[in-house]
Design an enzyme around this catalytic site. Structure first.
Site: not given
Length: 440
Positions: A91, A169, A272, A306, A370, A396
């Protein structure tokens, strides 16, 4: 003419602490200030803050600095909730409150589209999820420290190959998180710890999956310990040995339920990470495409289905095209699993000319893309030739979305809608969805 040796000039780095004011965040989430009119990037700093920094890098066109102290904090600054945040490279925005993160990502998306595609548009509402416990898969690094004779299990440090030991986590799905202490204890007793590669954890709807990357065959004692651990925790166990070969050891095959369809998958397949955002994303994509029962739809970079399978429930027929043959086979299996008969999957290199492919002979009014981070270069130039009137592009990587948008605009499409998908809260990673509609 004789040449005389001239030693290279070595510029000394000014390492004294210096105050700067952060003007904004860059697209990677670093604070941006200016030092002697030169852009200075400072990780962990926020817009409007006065901070004390120490230079770590000074190039001709930019510099980087380490945050030493926040002299005047932003109202958006919050205390990170993870004990490992200062070291872990996972992060990078936990010091910014949730509203600030979303605002930053939306602003970054808008700026990129204006800069590279010349398009300014009010954004649709962001697609978000809970900001903790959202990751349903993760890869953890393993390293045997010869000096300390201890195993390190965790994530890479920021800008380093070193590993931060992680026993908890907060962004990992809770049932996966619960495995970390016992998994660390198990692997710390490994007979040949130097042969450990990495661990992958995946949460399916029916099982938790453990994948162990191991260099060479396991000795019997380690194999037994591992299978006992998997049995005690009701895990599906895979080994990844030489050449990336995936070996199923025990447990039921994993699947996930996505917007009314069951998707069977292997740990090597892409799914995902954020289930909640994925489900909202699929629903939004279908709404934006406005598929009618008489239409044929093309799903490019379709993966396991998906988007393809939900689309097939609304359209007359759907064609899914994917570059990886194994994914095509698995997507076909998923269609049969869900008793969906109006869909066909094909393998193709989508960087090449597809207009003469058998599946492209009947046109598609609606197209969904995608692609991976590299974008849809190649196939995006062919969408008009394939008959597209309405295109939803799921991205993305906003940089390649902006690049590919230029092709769509040149083909006579207009950008109708644009929205941010917060697939990875507390990181600067930005996903998005765009709707392009053919003019006239």
């Amino acid at each position: 003419m004789a040449r005389f040796f001239q030693p290279k000039k070595h510029s000394t780095l000014d390492t004294k602490h210096q105050p700067v004011t952060i003007e904004r965040l860059d697209h990677q989430g670093s604070g941006l200030a200016f030092l002697h009119k030169k852009p200075l990037f400072v990780d962990g700093a926020l817009p409007g803050e006065e901070v004390l920094i120490q230079l770590t890098e000074n190039k001709s066109k930019y510099a980087r600095g380490q945050l030493i102290k926040v002299l005047k904090p932003s109202a958006e600054r919050v205390a990170p909730f993870c004990a490992h945040y200062a070291q872990c490279g996972g992060c990078d925005l936990q010091h910014l409150d949730r509203a600030g993160q979303i605002h930053h990502k939306q602003q970054a998306l808008s700026q990129l589209m204006v800069k590279f595609a010349g398009q300014s548009l009010a954004l649709s509402a962001p697609v978000c999820s809970d900001d903790q416990g959202y990751r349903r898969r993760a890869r953890l690094s393993l390293m045997w420290d010869k000096k300390t004779q201890q195993l390190q299990l965790g994530f890479r440090r920021k800008q380093s190959k070193a590993i931060v030991n992680v026993t908890h986590c907060p962004v990992l799905e809770p049932s996966l998180n619960a495995l970390l202490p016992d998994l660390n204890a198990l692997l710390s007793e490994w007979s040949q710890p130097e042969r450990l590669g990495h661990v992958e954890l995946v949460k399916g709807d029916n099982t938790r999956v453990l994948v162990l990357r191991h260099l060479g065959a396991l000795i019997e004692q380690d194999q037994q310990r591992l299978t006992d651990f998997a049995s005690q925790n009701q895990l599906t166990l895979y080994l990844m040995l030489e050449a990336g070969e995936l070996q199923h050891v025990q447990g039921e095959a994993p699947y996930c339920e996505e917007t009314g369809s069951r998707l069977s998958f292997l740990p090597s397949h892409f799914i995902q990470v954020n289930r909640a955002v994925n489900q909202h994303m699929v629903v939004q994509a279908l709404n934006w495409l406005e598929v009618s029962p008489q239409e044929r739809v093309l799903d490019l970079f379709c993966g396991l289905g998906n988007f393809t399978l939900p689309l097939a429930k609304q359209a007359q027929a759907v064609v899914g095209v994917e570059g990886v043959d194994e994914m095509v086979q698995h997507a076909t299996h998923n269609a049969k699993l869900n008793q969906i008969n109006n869909v066909a999957f094909y393998q193709a290199n989508l960087e090449q000319d597809m207009t003469s492919a058998s599946w492209a002979q009947q046109k598609f009014a609606k197209v969904l893309l995608d692609p991976a981070r590299a974008g849809a270069e190649g196939i995006v130039d062919q969408l008009s030739a394939l008959g597209a009137k309405r295109v939803v592009y799921v991205s993305c990587n906003p940089a390649t979305l902006a690049r590919d948008s230029q092709s769509l605009l040149s083909q006579g499409f207009r950008l109708e809608k644009l929205g941010m998908l917060d697939m990875f809260p507390h990181t600067s990673h930005l996903e998005s969805m765009a709707l392009f509609v053919k003019k006239g």
